[in-house]
Design a protein around this motif. Structure first.
Motif, short mmCIF file in Angstrom:
data_model
loop_
_atom_site.label_atom_id
_atom_site.label_comp_id
_atom_site.label_asym_id
_atom_site.label_seq_id
_atom_site.Cartn_x
_atom_site.Cartn_y
_atom_site.Cartn_z
N LEU A 65 0.85 -1.19 0.00
CA LEU A 65 0.00 0.00 0.00
C LEU A 65 0.88 1.24 0.00
O LEU A 65 1.88 1.30 0.73
CB LEU A 65 -0.91 0.01 1.24
N ASP A 66 0.53 2.21 -0.84
CA ASP A 66 1.23 3.49 -0.83
C ASP A 66 0.27 4.56 -0.35
O ASP A 66 -0.80 4.75 -0.95
CB ASP A 66 1.68 3.86 -2.26
N LEU A 67 0.65 5.25 0.72
CA LEU A 67 -0.18 6.34 1.22
C LEU A 67 0.54 7.67 0.97
O LEU A 67 1.77 7.74 1.07
CB LEU A 67 -0.43 6.20 2.73
N VAL A 68 -0.24 8.69 0.65
CA VAL A 68 0.32 10.04 0.56
C VAL A 68 -0.45 10.92 1.53
O VAL A 68 -1.68 10.83 1.63
CB VAL A 68 0.23 10.60 -0.88
N VAL A 69 0.30 11.74 2.25
CA VAL A 69 -0.32 12.58 3.29
C VAL A 69 -0.10 14.04 2.94
O VAL A 69 1.01 14.44 2.57
CB VAL A 69 0.31 12.28 4.67
N ASP A 70 -1.15 14.81 3.06
CA ASP A 70 -1.09 16.24 2.80
C ASP A 70 -1.55 16.95 4.08
O ASP A 70 -2.39 16.42 4.81
CB ASP A 70 -2.04 16.56 1.64
N GLY A 71 -0.99 18.13 4.35
CA GLY A 71 -1.29 18.80 5.60
C GLY A 71 -2.16 20.04 5.43
O GLY A 71 -2.53 20.38 4.32
N PRO A 72 -2.46 20.69 6.53
CA PRO A 72 -3.34 21.86 6.49
C PRO A 72 -2.66 23.07 5.86
O PRO A 72 -3.33 23.97 5.39
CB PRO A 72 -3.67 22.11 7.96
N TYR A 73 -1.36 23.12 5.86
CA TYR A 73 -0.64 24.23 5.23
C TYR A 73 0.65 23.65 4.66
O TYR A 73 1.11 22.61 5.11
CB TYR A 73 -0.31 25.33 6.26
N PRO A 74 1.22 24.28 3.64
CA PRO A 74 2.42 23.71 3.05
C PRO A 74 3.60 23.80 3.99
O PRO A 74 3.76 24.80 4.71
CB PRO A 74 2.64 24.55 1.79
N LEU A 75 4.38 22.76 4.03
CA LEU A 75 5.63 22.82 4.80
C LEU A 75 6.69 23.45 3.91
O LEU A 75 6.53 23.55 2.70
CB LEU A 75 6.06 21.41 5.19
N ARG A 76 7.77 23.89 4.51
CA ARG A 76 8.85 24.46 3.69
C ARG A 76 9.34 23.40 2.72
O ARG A 76 9.51 22.25 3.08
CB ARG A 76 9.99 24.93 4.58
N GLY A 77 9.53 23.79 1.49
CA GLY A 77 9.78 22.80 0.46
C GLY A 77 11.22 22.67 0.03
O GLY A 77 11.50 22.20 -1.05
#
Ligand code: CTP
Length: 463
Positions: A65-77
């Motif tokens: 299984l591959d999961l991708v997680v996104d957050g409430p605001y962008p982290l420094r990239g």
């Protein structure tokens, strides 16, 4: 626009209890932390095909299984702050499943949870990739789920299923992946896809033969253009090996290689590699022989068939050991390829009239996987002898053993081996057939040591 997909639960009913439990926990933990979690890649593709009745599910217990997680605001990239949302969820899950091991990889800290039984879940933060130059390792930065999907290889692998929140069950399909999945099409997401990552050429063929899909016409044009541009020199290492392992380990490898050859893509493996019926037979033989003898020679068990097939593919090409080492084959594999000159010498000597003892003398210097490789390139008469060697001659024992020699008064020492070898060769050639005959022969050819303590050495009269 992404479309909602109504029947998530139906899809998940196909999963194992352990996987379902895991996805449920991941969803709850993401909810509790204000994160968005998606199932992406191969699992979504395979679940949809299964749900539509197009394909059986692959081995459920081994489904990655591959999961991708996104957050409430962008982290420094920029990599300076590498603690991605994926790692936060990975750590939380690991605390909940202490029996699983957490591995963290790379600058962007992709997490992998691995259970003792082999179940594996990759958890990454949504990110985007840039290729500073063709076929270079990508540089990565944090991104949105859409950007994350856009960096992927084919539309059918760029679907994401939302696992939590009010949008639970929504299927994100930005690039027409469902339509392509229904039509059986493999399509890249952007024109440079093969140039940026030439291993995708091999992935394309892998999915095409496994799923019975074809390349959409502009994807095929781009693939051919990437091959023609000479990018094959830039391919190599572990990723190509990984794809070759998939292809050569599957049932469909002959079709896959035929296709790769038509695209000119075999140059990525070796510039001189030409696919033809005799090469196909050679690879077929490796599989057949390795399977046939696997039970009798445990040593073969540790060599996967794809690996022996790959060695058989390279064996007769110039600089095969160097190519194998660029592909990161095992040291034993590289050594087998370096032994090619000896194989040629052996083949020149393997005449059908050769007594079994000579065949054994030639072949016993090789380990069994090397004998299989030799058989793969041998002409029919030599192959018959190799078969008999593996089938019977290898196992023929001398009619007397060390214990018998001691009983007969021969003192243990280096000459024991020589005597036993001679007895074995004569047994193989049918000159000795009973232990009594062997004893008589022994007494005639190897005198017992004299009692004189000055000369305790056994005298070998057979030379
Ligand atoms: N991927 C990619 N380019 C690559 C390798 C992988 O875009 N060169 C992406 C694809 O989206 C793929 C995902 O990473 O779906 C996971 O890769 P992998 O596990 O290799 O492929 P799966 O599609 O899961 O294939 P399989 O079902 O055979 O495991």
């Amino acid at each position: 626009d992404p479309q909602a997909h109504p029947s998530l639960d139906l899809t998940f009913a196909a999963l194992s209890e352990q996987h379902r439990h895991l996805l449920q926990r991941a969803a709850e933990m993401a909810d509790a932390r204000g994160l968005k979690v998606y199932l992406v890649g191969g699992a979504v593709r395979d679940l949809l095909l299964y749900q539509w009745g197009r394909q059986p599910l692959p081995d459920l217990e081994r489904l990655d299984l591959d999961l991708v997680v996104d957050g409430p605001y962008p982290l420094r990239g920029d990599g300076a702050d590498p603690t991605g949302w994926g790692l936060i969820l990975g750590q939380a899950l690991q605390q909940h499943f202490p029996e699983a091991r957490l591995e963290i990889h790379g600058k962007f800290q992709t997490a992998a949870l691995i259970w003792p039984g082999g179940v594996c879940v990759d958890i990454a933060s949504a990110r985007t990739e840039f290729y500073p130059y063709p076929a270079s390792p990508p540089e990565v930065a944090m991104g949105s789920i859409q950007q994350d999907l856009y960096r992927r290889d084919f539309s059918i692998n760029a679907l994401a299923l939302r696992l939590n929140g009010p949008q639970r069950g929504q299927l994100l399909d930005f690039f027409g992946g469902q339509a392509d999945l229904r039509q059986g099409l493999i399509r890249v997401l952007h024109p440079n896809s093969f140039v940026e990552d030439p291993t995708r050429i091999y992935r394309a063929v892998r999915f095409a033969v496994r799923l019975g899909f074809r390349l959409d016409s502009s994807t095929e044009e781009r693939l051919r253009a990437a091959v023609a541009s000479g990018l094959h020199d830039a391919v190599g290492g572990d990723r190509l090996k990984q794809e070759l392992a998939y292809i050569l380990g599957s049932r469909d490898w002959p079709t896959a290689f035929q296709q790769l050859s038509e695209w000119g893509a075999l140059r990525c493996i070796h510039p001189d590699l030409e696919w033809d019926p005799s090469l196909r037979q050679r690879l077929q033989r490796v599989g057949y022989w390795a399977t046939h003898f696997r039970h009798r020679y445990p040593e073969l068990g540790s060599h996967e068939i794809w690996q022996l097939r790959l060695e058989a593919l390279l064996l007769t090409l110039p600089q095969a050991p160097q190519v194998a080492s660029q592909l990161h084959l095992t040291q034993a594999g590289i050594e087998r390829l370096s032994t090619y000159p000896y194989y040629q010498k052996v083949l020149a000597q393997l005449h059908p009239e050769l007594p079994p003892s000579h065949v054994v003398e030639l072949l016993q210097r090789l380990r069994i996987p090397a004998v299989i490789l030799l058989a793969a390139i041998a002409p029919k008469p030599a192959r018959r002898l190799i078969w008999r060697y593996l089938q019977e001659w290898h196992w023929v024992k001398p009619l007397l053993n060390g214990h018998d020699l001691r009983r007969l008064g021969y003192p243990p020492g280096p000459s024991f081996q020589e005597i036993l070898d001679q007895l074995r060769y004569r047994t193989l050639d049918g000159q000795l057939t009973t232990p009594a005959e062997a004893e008589t022969w022994l007494k005639e050819h190897f005198s017992l040591p004299q009692r004189d303590p000055q000369s305790p050495q056994l005298k070998n009269q057979s030379k």
